[in-house]
Structure formats: structure tokens, C-alpha cells
Motif scaffolding. Structure first.
Motif, short mmCIF file in Angstrom:
data_model
loop_
_atom_site.label_atom_id
_atom_site.label_comp_id
_atom_site.label_asym_id
_atom_site.label_seq_id
_atom_site.Cartn_x
_atom_site.Cartn_y
_atom_site.Cartn_z
N SER A 35 -1.55 -2.65 5.91
CA SER A 35 -0.38 -1.80 6.04
C SER A 35 -0.84 -0.36 6.28
O SER A 35 -2.04 -0.07 6.30
N GLU A 36 0.11 0.55 6.45
CA GLU A 36 -0.24 1.95 6.69
C GLU A 36 -0.87 2.60 5.46
O GLU A 36 -1.50 3.64 5.57
N ARG A 37 -0.73 1.97 4.30
CA ARG A 37 -1.36 2.47 3.07
C ARG A 37 -2.59 1.66 2.71
O ARG A 37 -3.04 1.69 1.58
N TYR A 38 -3.12 0.91 3.68
CA TYR A 38 -4.35 0.10 3.54
C TYR A 38 -4.20 -1.05 2.56
O TYR A 38 -5.19 -1.51 2.00
N LYS A 39 -3.01 -1.53 2.34
CA LYS A 39 -2.82 -2.70 1.51
C LYS A 39 -2.91 -3.95 2.39
O LYS A 39 -2.53 -3.92 3.56
N ILE A 40 -3.38 -5.03 1.81
CA ILE A 40 -3.50 -6.28 2.56
C ILE A 40 -2.10 -6.88 2.69
O ILE A 40 -1.40 -7.08 1.71
N ASP A 74 -4.26 8.84 0.17
CA ASP A 74 -3.51 9.83 -0.59
C ASP A 74 -2.05 9.82 -0.17
O ASP A 74 -1.73 9.65 1.00
N ARG A 75 -1.17 10.01 -1.12
CA ARG A 75 0.25 10.07 -0.80
C ARG A 75 0.57 11.29 0.04
O ARG A 75 1.48 11.30 0.85
N LYS A 76 -0.18 12.36 -0.17
CA LYS A 76 0.08 13.60 0.56
C LYS A 76 -0.43 13.53 1.99
O LYS A 76 0.06 14.23 2.85
N ARG A 77 -1.42 12.68 2.23
CA ARG A 77 -2.06 12.63 3.54
C ARG A 77 -1.97 11.22 4.12
O ARG A 77 -2.97 10.55 4.33
N VAL A 78 -0.76 10.77 4.42
CA VAL A 78 -0.57 9.46 5.03
C VAL A 78 -0.76 9.60 6.54
O VAL A 78 -0.15 10.45 7.18
N VAL A 79 -1.61 8.79 7.09
CA VAL A 79 -1.94 8.85 8.51
C VAL A 79 -1.20 7.73 9.22
O VAL A 79 -1.12 6.60 8.72
N GLU A 80 -0.65 8.01 10.40
CA GLU A 80 0.07 6.98 11.15
C GLU A 80 -0.87 5.86 11.57
O GLU A 80 -0.57 4.69 11.41
N ASN A 81 -1.99 6.22 12.15
CA ASN A 81 -2.97 5.22 12.56
C ASN A 81 -4.26 5.51 11.82
O ASN A 81 -5.04 6.36 12.25
#
Length: 87
Positions: A35-40, A74-81
Motif C-alpha cells: 500500500s502507499e504506507r508500505y503495508k502488505i 512517516d505520517r507527515k511525509r507520505v509519498v504518492e509513489n
């Protein structure tokens, strides 16, 4: 009574490509299972079969140990890709 919704059957991407082994160094193949938060992503969302989902999970965990993929974002630095940062 409410009708049950019929969802489109999802097919395993790896079975269609006839993949025998998923390498932890192949980040382009692994990024579809994160996912966008690196979760499987779970099987019900990706459509992977059990055999390939287990191989994807093991490959992602190995890539995290070798620092190819971060454990958290980081919640503050979420990257789209997130894979744009990795080169």
C-alpha cells in the motif's frame, strides 16, 4: 431481503505470468502488493493465490531486512509513489 453483491473475480497476477519464484530484489514486481504506507496488501484485495501470497510476503520481509523497502512511512511525509525515492 437485500441482494448479495457479486464482485468481479480477481485472478492471481503471478499465476497468469507463470512465475515460479518471487525475488526480493525485484521491486517493480513487489510494489503492486504494497500500500502507499508500505503495508502488505491482503489476498482479498490483490487477488493472489495462497502460494504466491506467501512468496510475496516472504520477499517483502527480506527486502525490508536488506533496507530495499522501509518498514514504516512517516505520517507527515507520505509519498504518492514510494519507489521514486529508491534508485
Amino acid at each position: 431481503m437485500a441482494e448479495r453483491r457479486r464482485f468481479k473475480k480477481r485472478y492471481c497476477r503471478y499465476c497468469e505470468q507463470k512465475v515460479d519464484f518471487i525475488d526480493y530484489k525485484d521491486l517493480q514486481l513487489l510494489k503492486f502488493s504494497l500500500s502507499e504506507r508500505y503495508k502488505i496488501m491482503p489476498r482479498r484485495l490483490t487477488g493472489n493465490c495462497k502460494k504466491h501470497q506467501e512468496m510475496v510476503t516472504a520477499a517483502i520481509k527480506r527486502a525490508r531486512q536488506t533496507a530495499l523497502i522501509p518498514y514504516i512511512v512517516d505520517r507527515k511525509r507520505v509519498v504518492e509513489n514510494p519507489f521514486e525515492l529508491i534508485k
